[in-house]
Scaffold this motif. Structure first.
Motif, PDB file in Angstrom:
ATOM      1  N   LEU A  30       0.830  -1.209   0.000  1.00 19.76           N
ATOM      2  CA  LEU A  30       0.000   0.000   0.000  1.00 19.76           C
ATOM      3  C   LEU A  30       0.865   1.259   0.000  1.00 19.76           C
ATOM      4  N   LEU A  31       1.995   1.204   0.701  1.00 15.23           N
ATOM      5  CA  LEU A  31       2.922   2.346   0.673  1.00 15.23           C
ATOM      6  C   LEU A  31       3.425   2.584  -0.748  1.00 15.23           C
ATOM      7  N   GLY A  32       3.675   1.501  -1.471  1.00 14.19           N
ATOM      8  CA  GLY A  32       4.078   1.647  -2.870  1.00 14.19           C
ATOM      9  C   GLY A  32       2.967   2.253  -3.714  1.00 14.19           C
ATOM     10  N   ALA A  33       1.716   1.856  -3.426  1.00 13.98           N
ATOM     11  CA  ALA A  33       0.585   2.434  -4.166  1.00 13.98           C
ATOM     12  C   ALA A  33       0.442   3.923  -3.875  1.00 13.98           C
ATOM     13  N   ARG A  34       0.700   4.312  -2.634  1.00 16.14           N
ATOM     14  CA  ARG A  34       0.624   5.743  -2.297  1.00 16.14           C
ATOM     15  C   ARG A  34       1.635   6.542  -3.116  1.00 16.14           C
ATOM     16  N   VAL A  35       2.840   6.001  -3.265  1.00 17.27           N
ATOM     17  CA  VAL A  35       3.855   6.671  -4.078  1.00 17.27           C
ATOM     18  C   VAL A  35       3.454   6.666  -5.549  1.00 17.27           C
ATOM     19  N   HIS A  36       2.949   5.514  -6.017  1.00 18.87           N
ATOM     20  CA  HIS A  36       2.585   5.376  -7.433  1.00 18.87           C
ATOM     21  C   HIS A  36       1.507   6.373  -7.828  1.00 18.87           C
ATOM     22  N   PHE A  37       0.489   6.515  -6.994  1.00 19.81           N
ATOM     23  CA  PHE A  37      -0.632   7.400  -7.312  1.00 19.81           C
ATOM     24  C   PHE A  37      -0.422   8.830  -6.801  1.00 19.81           C
ATOM     25  N   LYS A  38       0.737   9.061  -6.164  1.00 18.04           N
ATOM     26  CA  LYS A  38       1.050  10.387  -5.616  1.00 18.04           C
ATOM     27  C   LYS A  38      -0.067  10.852  -4.672  1.00 18.04           C
ATOM     28  N   ALA A  39      -0.551   9.924  -3.844  1.00 15.68           N
ATOM     29  CA  ALA A  39      -1.628  10.229  -2.898  1.00 15.68           C
ATOM     30  C   ALA A  39      -1.061  10.834  -1.620  1.00 15.68           C
ATOM     31  N   ASP A  40      -1.874  11.658  -0.975  1.00 20.72           N
ATOM     32  CA  ASP A  40      -1.456  12.264   0.296  1.00 20.72           C
ATOM     33  C   ASP A  40      -1.616  11.301   1.467  1.00 20.72           C
ATOM     34  N   VAL A  41      -2.634  10.449   1.410  1.00 24.93           N
ATOM     35  CA  VAL A  41      -2.962   9.574   2.542  1.00 24.93           C
ATOM     36  C   VAL A  41      -3.202   8.160   2.022  1.00 24.93           C
ATOM     37  N   ALA A  42      -2.716   7.175   2.777  1.00 28.10           N
ATOM     38  CA  ALA A  42      -2.989   5.765   2.479  1.00 28.10           C
ATOM     39  C   ALA A  42      -3.833   5.180   3.606  1.00 28.10           C
ATOM     40  N   VAL A  43      -4.862   4.412   3.234  1.00 24.38           N
ATOM     41  CA  VAL A  43      -5.777   3.813   4.215  1.00 24.38           C
ATOM     42  C   VAL A  43      -5.855   2.316   3.951  1.00 24.38           C
TER      43      VAL A  43
END
Length: 233
Positions: free
Chosen positions: A158-171
């Protein structure tokens, strides 16, 4: 009788005179319009544009009111339906149904642009959207049996997805609990870890942002884990 006959031609003459006067006035108006067209056309066009803008603004305002009213009613209905579900019903959902359930809860809390994106090529994200404060979020949903545990490598995905999508928050939302290393990975990296107990609170009306203040907490110690193991196995 003779007097009446004399009045009829006089009336006809007056009608003819009015007709001629109207015709002359119309022709004169057209002549004036043609002569002064270069002067008055900007005012005519401007007046029509202002009238069109006013009508368009009124239509947009009315449409916005209708859309907002329907959206409010829809959110209320979604909240009622979501709040009626028990965790037992959630456990019986398919993976896709669970993702839709999480989407409903996010929308209930005022999140915007929430959509389900899970699939075989989801790049580690099941749901994307924006929190009520405008921050972008990426959500991973795992509907596991309560006896299973979320390992740390799934949190790292999920941390990788946060970086991939340039998201501010991961849940990370799950129907079970996190292992100790997974919980630490989530908390240390700012992932909002919604385990089974927090999911129950979220379903019962707690907001997603309120869960971030107790991120990952509440899983208990070794005794609680042993008790959960006895309960669900």
């Amino acid at each position: 009788m003779a007097a009446r006959n004399r009045r009829r031609p006089a009336a006809r003459r007056r009608r003819e005179q009015r007709r001629k006067a109207g015709l002359i006035g119309g022709v004169g108006g057209l002549v004036l319009l043609a002569v002064y067209w270069q002067v008055i056309w900007p005012y005519l066009v401007g007046g029509l544009a202002l009238a069109g803008a006013a009508l368009g603004g009124w239509w947009l305002w009315r449409t916005d009111r209708l859309v907002r009213r329907r959206d409010h009613q829809w959110r209320q209905q979604e909240a009622l339906e979501a709040g009626r579900r028990s965790l037992t019903e959630v456990d019986a959902m398919s993976g896709g149904e669970f993702e839709d359930f999480v989407v409903e809860l996010c929308r209930r809390d005022g999140c915007a642009e929430v959509r389900r994106v899970g699939g075989s090529h989801d790049d580690g994200a099941d749901v994307r959207g924006r929190l009520p404060d405008g921050r972008s979020m990426v959500v991973q949903c795992k509907r596991y049996a309560p006896k299973r545990r979320i390992p740390s490598h799934e949190v790292r995905d999920l941390l990788g997805a946060r970086v991939h999508f340039k998201a501010d928050v991961a849940v990370f939302v799950t129907t079970t609990y996190f292992t100790g290393p997974a919980e630490r990975t989530a908390v240390q990296n700012g992932v909002i870890a919604v385990h089974r107990d927090h999911l129950g609170s979220w379903n019962n009306g707690a907001s997603l942002l309120s869960l971030s203040r107790v991120n990952g907490a509440g899983q208990g110690d070794r005794r609680h884990r042993a008790r959960r193991k006895q309960t669900y196995e």
